[in-house]
Design an enzyme around this catalytic site. Structure first.
Site, PDB file in Angstrom:
ATOM      1  CG  ASP A 100       7.843   0.988 -11.207  1.00 22.22           C
ATOM      2  OD1 ASP A 100       8.916   1.455 -10.825  1.00 22.22           O
ATOM      3  OD2 ASP A 100       6.749   1.321 -10.689  1.00 22.22           O
ATOM      4  CG  PHE A 126       5.109   8.679 -12.144  1.00 25.65           C
ATOM      5  CD1 PHE A 126       4.741   7.367 -11.878  1.00 25.65           C
ATOM      6  CD2 PHE A 126       4.354   9.422 -13.039  1.00 25.65           C
ATOM      7  CE1 PHE A 126       3.621   6.800 -12.500  1.00 25.65           C
ATOM      8  CE2 PHE A 126       3.241   8.867 -13.658  1.00 25.65           C
ATOM      9  CZ  PHE A 126       2.881   7.561 -13.383  1.00 25.65           C
ATOM     10  CG  ASP A 142      -1.209   6.297 -17.967  1.00 24.36           C
ATOM     11  OD1 ASP A 142      -0.386   5.364 -17.879  1.00 24.36           O
ATOM     12  OD2 ASP A 142      -2.213   6.379 -17.236  1.00 24.36           O
TER      13      ASP A 142
END
Ligand code: IMP
Ligand code: MG
Length: 215
Positions: free
Chosen positions: A130, A179, A186
């Site tokens: 990311d 996201f 998770d």
């Protein structure tokens, strides 16, 4: 910073996923929480096989050490290594970011490597690249152990979010700035068990935020 110690191979971008086209239907069990499937189970399975072929070509002839970052890599790692027809040893590093939900917090190492990687060919595996902050902390730690070379393999790459100078050598899929959860990833420690990669409904994030804010 780059993981390319003694390696000349160019970075191979993963195929793009999650743009425009509507994806497959969300399985009924998950419909109240998951808004859409970004990458389907079958798509992941196909891509992992070709990723394994790429890795085999680059690591052929030497025993490799696969170093996988906990916990997000569980599913990806299990599927990837069962398709790697190479001698390998496996070890884990525990890295946890104590943030809530989508916000990355302070990075803490929860488990150190036990295998000796000195002089070895290391494949460093993570779930998603990311901002690159995690890798930019992990990489020097592994480099300090003097492996012959390190290559980075991630299931997902969000290049538009990068703040650190980090590139992966093997990328499952390149995705937009979203996201995502599932297939090991998770949100607040939930949804790792989804067999696909998906995006949650906004109300899931809002409810989680309310729970935290009320504490
Ligand atoms: P980075 O340090 O910003 O590159 O983020 C790496 C870590 O943040 C990953 O190993 C994940 O644990 C987490 N992360 C980043 N993006 C996502 C996402 O879209 N879903 C779930 N976890 C994510
Ligand atoms: Mg992670």
């Amino acid at each position: 910073m780059s993981a390319k110690l003694k390696t000349n191979s160019p970075r191979r971008k993963g195929p793009k996923a999650g743009n425009a086209k509507p994806g497959p239907a969300v399985p009924p069990r998950w419909r109240t929480e998951v808004e859409r499937v970004l990458i389907a189970e079958e798509q992941i399975a196909r891509r992992i096989k070709s990723l394994a072929r790429e890795i085999e070509r680059d690591f052929r002839g030497r025993e490799m050490v696969v170093v996988s970052l906990l916990n997000g890599t569980v599913m990806f790692l299990a599927d990837l290594i069962r398709h790697l027809n190479l001698p390998l040893r496996l070890d884990f590093m525990g890295v946890s970011s104590y943030g809530l939900g989508m916000e990355a917090g302070e990075l803490v190492f929860t488990k150190e490597l036990r295998l000796d990687v000195r002089g070895r060919d290391v494949l460093l595996v993570d779930d998603i690249l990311d901002t690159g902050k995690t890798m930019s902390r992990v990489l020097p730690k592994v480099q300090a152990l003097k492996p012959r070379r390190i290559k980075i393999c991630v299931m997902l790459d969000k290049p538009s979010r990068r703040t650190e100078d980090i590139t992966a050598d093997y990328v499952g899929f390149e995705i937009p700035d979203l996201f995502v959860v599932g297939y090991g990833l998770d949100f607040a420690e939930r949804y790792r068990n989804l067999p696909f990669v998906g995006v949650l409904h906004p109300h899931v994030y809002q409810q989680a935020c309310q729970r935290v804010c009320q504490k």
